[in-house]
Design a protein around this motif. Sequence first.
Motif, short mmCIF file in Angstrom:
data_model
loop_
_atom_site.label_atom_id
_atom_site.label_comp_id
_atom_site.label_asym_id
_atom_site.label_seq_id
_atom_site.Cartn_x
_atom_site.Cartn_y
_atom_site.Cartn_z
N GLU B 336 -0.70 25.62 16.61
CA GLU B 336 -1.73 24.84 17.29
C GLU B 336 -2.96 25.69 17.56
O GLU B 336 -4.09 25.19 17.50
CB GLU B 336 -1.18 24.27 18.61
CG GLU B 336 -0.16 23.15 18.43
CD GLU B 336 1.27 23.68 18.27
OE1 GLU B 336 1.44 24.89 17.97
OE2 GLU B 336 2.21 22.88 18.42
N HIS B 339 -4.90 25.68 14.24
CA HIS B 339 -5.28 24.45 13.53
C HIS B 339 -5.66 23.26 14.40
O HIS B 339 -6.18 22.28 13.88
CB HIS B 339 -4.13 24.02 12.61
CG HIS B 339 -3.78 25.04 11.58
ND1 HIS B 339 -4.64 25.41 10.57
CD2 HIS B 339 -2.67 25.80 11.40
CE1 HIS B 339 -4.07 26.33 9.82
NE2 HIS B 339 -2.89 26.60 10.31
N ASP B 340 -5.34 23.27 15.66
CA ASP B 340 -5.51 22.04 16.44
C ASP B 340 -6.61 22.15 17.49
O ASP B 340 -6.75 23.19 18.15
CB ASP B 340 -4.20 21.66 17.13
CG ASP B 340 -3.16 21.20 16.12
OD1 ASP B 340 -3.55 20.66 15.08
OD2 ASP B 340 -1.96 21.40 16.38
N PRO B 341 -7.35 21.04 17.67
CA PRO B 341 -8.33 21.03 18.74
C PRO B 341 -7.64 20.91 20.10
O PRO B 341 -6.60 20.29 20.19
CB PRO B 341 -9.12 19.75 18.43
CG PRO B 341 -8.17 18.84 17.71
CD PRO B 341 -7.25 19.77 16.95
N PRO B 342 -8.20 21.49 21.13
CA PRO B 342 -9.44 22.27 21.17
C PRO B 342 -9.24 23.76 20.93
O PRO B 342 -10.20 24.51 20.87
CB PRO B 342 -9.89 22.05 22.62
CG PRO B 342 -8.61 21.98 23.39
CD PRO B 342 -7.63 21.28 22.48
N GLY B 374 -7.63 19.26 11.92
CA GLY B 374 -8.53 19.93 12.87
C GLY B 374 -9.79 20.46 12.22
O GLY B 374 -10.71 20.92 12.92
#
Lengths: 379, 420
Positions: B336, B339-342, B374
């Motif tokens: 995460e 690759h993941d927001p925020p 993302g």
Amino acid sequence: MTALATFERHYRDRCLAAAAARAAGIPVVGIVGNTVPAELVRAAGCFPLTLSGISNDTRVGDEFMEPFFEPEVRYIFDGLLRGAFGELALVIVPRTSDQYFKLFLYLREVVRIGRGERVPPVYLYDLLHTRSDRSRRYGLARTRELYERLCEIRGVAQDDDALRAAIVDANQARRAMQAAIELRERVPCALSGVDALAVLGAARFMDVNEYRRTLESFLAEPPVSSYERPRILIKGFPLNHSALHEAIERLGGVVVAEDDWWGSRSAGALIDENGAPLEAIFEKYFRDEPGPRVHSDALRQRWFRARLARGDIDGVVFYVPPFDDLIGWELPSDRALLAQGTRKIPDFVLRMEVGAAGAKLDEALRPFIEGLSRARETA
Amino acid sequence: MLEKQLEASRIAAARQREWFAQLRRDVFENGQPYVLANVDAPGDIFQSMGIPVVPNQWWAAVVASRGMSQFYFDGMERLGYQRNLCRYCSAGLASTMVDAGDKAPWGGLPKPALLVTRLACDCMQRVFSLWAKAFNAPLFLIESTGVTEMPLRWWEDCRADWEAFHQTRRLDHMTEQFYDLIALTEEVTGRAFSAARLREVLELANAQQEYYDEIRTMIAEAPRCPIRIAEAQGTAMIAQWHRGTEWAVEHAKGFRDEIARRVNDGIAVCPNERIRLMWIGAGLWHKAQFYQAFEESHGAVFTWAEYPSFGPDAYLRYRLEEPVRALASRYVAIREWLHDPPWANAWYVHEAKRNRIDGAVMLVPTNSRPSSTGSLFIAHELEKAGIPVLLLWADMVDPNGWDDRKIHAQMVDFLEKRIG
């Protein structure tokens, strides 16, 4: 209006019943997919609306969601950004697929960066779908938290009696759905695949008791139909619309089963009415609902294997659209199953997105369906 | 293959070959166990038990850099697996399922004692189940819980305050799973686990990451980039797979010293450096020469890639009184962060500013979706921070679909019109 017409209406206009509930002062809760317990939403005095649909225009969401997301997730993201589902007291997104989890994160993020003015409060239901004891304990704890959060919407107390009543309502509807599924399974088939999708799919958009009453009325006087056609099973990406069924049936087949949560697996097992109600609801969604994170391969394949074993399927259409990155891993072993019985079941792998295929869909399917028809005539 | 400029790179490459050859001998001739693990599985546990680990993504990079991706993916297609399935995570599987005979990179993977992956995405259980079946070896799956509280500056808060940073239920769950993994590993390998030994391994891993922290700071602050970032990335990644060993610490120290000398001597990979570029995404393993293709023509130099920066930011863990829990705090959100927001956007913007980046080039591999999600949020936040972004829709290990001419034109357009 006939019962079938009622189902078709709600299957087409998916927010209709939710709008009526809202007008009656009942908060509407949006749910994503098949692994959020609608019974908890009802027990908390709210109306559960499965967010689903087909859209050719996802321009608002496309600014942030990459094009390789599956169409329904893109549709939901875009719809929530636009406020297309009306006022929602909460949106519940389950962890039972990676794309759903990303949807949850994306929705949070658009709000954080000030681009999600219309996005309602979003809640992650962290249900794990591997079947270990650890995942079970974790999921049960999350289910308790979800029910607690839902009760806050109307300020009601958590109540086992309300949960039991919700279980009874849902089970009654499921029994009626199982009877509808049985109509399809008759030889010859007594309910077309297109009609079956509307009958079963409407359950996700209607009030549960109105749905059950309408379905009971439908079952009391079912359409007099007898489909002496090649019997098709569809396996692959879940279909939230009937375009593929329409094409198959237009070409002379009849879809008698789908290995997905919109069709033959929509009802599933009943919820235990005698045990602790919250645990019983959790067990249904943990053990019985299909989903991409179910492990192991054998467990995921169990329904398909059992359905083939009944020996009444003439052909299988594997739906593997271009955006798929999961079904394709299972395709070789699924296809291998077709040769394991006393007769080899023919299959066709459909690799186009049916929602956008138009006439190409018929062209692609025609040789397969016509071949099955010829084989049936010869037999 | 690019010519290596650093002694540290030559040492790492030689070490890796020697290590893998020894691993094959140990497995085939001496019946020793090894573990085949995805990159987000806790390799430090196996390291502490004296069990070698082959990381899936490293092996994918080996396959790609030997020009074998096309061969293996064609073979998978013949076996019925469509072309657009995840490539980065399945190149290794393909190298097991498709027989390449004498062409198999480095002789191919021997049978592991155990396979391990984290269920960060839905493909992983499928890829690793097929792999475990192909090897007839046990598989351990690490469940991935969902995060709902995401304080932004994870790269600062997680080094020491990881207990407070993570949601307790997630950390508890990951820790418990690690104990399950340890029990299974003991059972299948006969090796005993020691928490004290794991702590030593984590301390060595910390020492290695601290050197990387110095390296990334020197690169960020040097007037011009002192090394080719593709080389730095490859070298740091190889040594990262030996995390927790004395060799890795010594190598990191040598790597740091070499960079320091180059900075002190004013060495720049491109004396004409005018544009500082950030590479976002996994390494372009099948086309490493891409990174320096615009140095001469545009003075455009890639000065930043995930490694070595991700090591110190994601792997460093202080407060090791409960080493298994500390290790769990590293892995509970590792994908995460990247690759993941925020989390991902915040980190890339922070790094871009720190490195005086003029433009970012982001790899969006549509056939490796967990590595691609993302991307648009990351691009949005970088653009908002004044850093132009070019999205390259291509794969990191599969050359199929890479169009040299088209991508060259995109880059030129980006450099000349967006950055100027």
